[in-house]
Enzyme design. Structure first.
Site, PDB file in Angstrom:
ATOM      1  N   TYR A  52       0.843  -1.189   0.000  1.00 47.74           N
ATOM      2  CA  TYR A  52       0.000   0.000   0.000  1.00 47.74           C
ATOM      3  C   TYR A  52       0.885   1.248   0.000  1.00 47.74           C
ATOM      4  O   TYR A  52       1.613   1.519   0.961  1.00 47.74           O
ATOM      5  CB  TYR A  52      -0.928   0.024   1.212  1.00 47.74           C
ATOM      6  CG  TYR A  52      -2.026  -1.022   1.185  1.00 47.74           C
ATOM      7  CD1 TYR A  52      -2.281  -1.774   0.050  1.00 47.74           C
ATOM      8  CD2 TYR A  52      -2.809  -1.254   2.308  1.00 47.74           C
ATOM      9  CE1 TYR A  52      -3.290  -2.729   0.023  1.00 47.74           C
ATOM     10  CE2 TYR A  52      -3.829  -2.212   2.291  1.00 47.74           C
ATOM     11  CZ  TYR A  52      -4.052  -2.942   1.147  1.00 47.74           C
ATOM     12  OH  TYR A  52      -5.049  -3.888   1.122  1.00 47.74           O
ATOM     13  N   PRO A 217     -15.938  -3.181  -0.026  1.00 44.47           N
ATOM     14  CA  PRO A 217     -17.351  -3.559   0.108  1.00 44.47           C
ATOM     15  C   PRO A 217     -18.327  -2.625  -0.589  1.00 44.47           C
ATOM     16  O   PRO A 217     -19.517  -2.941  -0.664  1.00 44.47           O
ATOM     17  CB  PRO A 217     -17.563  -3.541   1.630  1.00 44.47           C
ATOM     18  CG  PRO A 217     -16.532  -2.603   2.149  1.00 44.47           C
ATOM     19  CD  PRO A 217     -15.340  -2.779   1.267  1.00 44.47           C
TER      20      PRO A 217
END
Length: 357
Positions: A52, A217
């Site tokens: 990341y 999500p």
């Protein structure tokens, strides 16, 4: 916040883990606000990965956490992932151990609560994974282990050799990306949901006490953006609007999300002037999105094979070069007193434009 149990034996954790992928350019003050805001909501479970921001997301998080005396390591759960390298997946013992040492250094902590293998290596040597896990567990550097984006047989192969239970499998899952559930409902049907892409992963994980974690999500399929406010899901968004009113979710929650994606949209949203009834745009500029991924050094994103169906190799190289050149600092050539003046007068610099400098 509602809590859940990871695996069959791990302590209860918040049902929502705080994703830390897009933190690499945050200041220490912004990170401090980010961490405290999460903790105030009972979200003390933070999800990282060594790739990341090419490690910077872990670095800025670690710096902010370590410099705040009100924050205590034992009050939070920290999870990170390893196994993705430039152009390949690597689950060798050497790479896993080196990765964890780097993660711990960047996060400024002595241990991880969970370590996940980020992507499956089809040619993995499970004995090497087992050896690495033993070293990490016995040294106290990692307390629990899991995987990410793994199919049932890939998990079973690893678990045959690994002594520690694999308690987590982190996969993409959302309301629009829900084949894990649809496949179990559309049995013996000739429908898209009946196609088993994951090898009955949901049933396998439930049978073996492996907790499924959902990444992205709010994401639509095929990297088309977020389904919140999208015209492709009117019934879903209407239901979400009803739920937002029921639970009194104010506009700032939505505005914060929009601010995070605004730089990659065809038409930017008026974040500063946004009201509850302001129309919003969620249409991505694919070229801009690709360049922003390059700018964030998120090679695991701009290197995804899905981009091959959107841009050909020449276009991807051109976008990469364009983004890199836009952030390249070009140092001006130093002009010395006796050099010819760059204005073209023929005089020495000290006798011309450099006279008063």
């Amino acid at each position: 916040m509602k809590e859940t149990v990871l695996g069959s034996h791990l302590r209860k954790v918040p049902s929502i883990a705080v994703g830390c992928m897009r933190l690499s350019e945050k200041s220490k003050d912004e990170m401090n606000h980010f961490i405290h805001s999460a903790l105030e909501q009972g979200a003390y479970f933070f999800d990282h990965a060594d790739i990341y921001g090419s490690g910077m997301s872990e670095t800025v998080f670690g710096d902010a956490f370590a410099s705040d005396p009100s924050l205590h390591r034992e009050d939070v759960l920290i999870q990170s992932k390893c196994g993705i390298r430039q152009g390949c997946y690597d689950l060798s013992k050497e790479h896993i151990l080196e990765s964890v040492d780097g993660i711990l250094k960047r996060l400024q902590t002595d241990y991880l609560d969970l370590l996940l293998l980020h992507r499956p290596d089809a040619l993995v040597e499970p004995e090497e994974v087992a050896a690495a896990f033993d070293v990490l567990f016995e040294s106290g550097k990692v307390r629990h282990f899991g995987v990410s984006n793994h199919k049932p047989m890939q998990i079973a192969l690893l678990q045959k050799y690994v002594c520690q239970p694999l308690v987590v499998n982190q996969v993409q899952f959302s309301i629009p990306v829900s084949n894990l559930v649809a496949n179990g409902m559309e049995v013996n049907m000739e429908t898209p949901g009946s196609i088993d892409h994951d090898g009955s992963l949901l049933d396998y994980c439930r049978l073996h006490d492996i907790t499924l974690q959902a990444w992205s999500p709010f994401q639509m399929p095929a990297w088309k953006g977020c389904f919140l406010g999208s015209d492709e899901y009117p019934e879903l968004n209407q239901k979400l609007h009803v739920l937002a009113e029921k639970y009194n979710v104010d506009i700032m929650t939505m505005t914060g999300f929009l601010d995070g994606i605004n730089d990659s949209l065809v038409e930017a949203n008026p974040i500063e002037e946004m009201e509850e009834d302001t129309p919003v745009s969620l249409k991505f500029d694919k070229a801009l999105l690709y360049k922003n991924m390059v700018g964030a050094e998120a090679d695991w994103l701009y290197g995804l094979p899905q981009w091959e169906k959107i841009f050909d190799e020449e276009t991807r190289k051109a976008l990469y070069k364009e983004q890199k050149s836009s952030t390249t600092i070009v140092k001006e050539q130093k002009i010395y007193p006796n050099d010819p003046c760059p204005c073209g007068s023929g005089k020495k610099y000290k006798k011309c434009c450099g006279r008063n400098k």
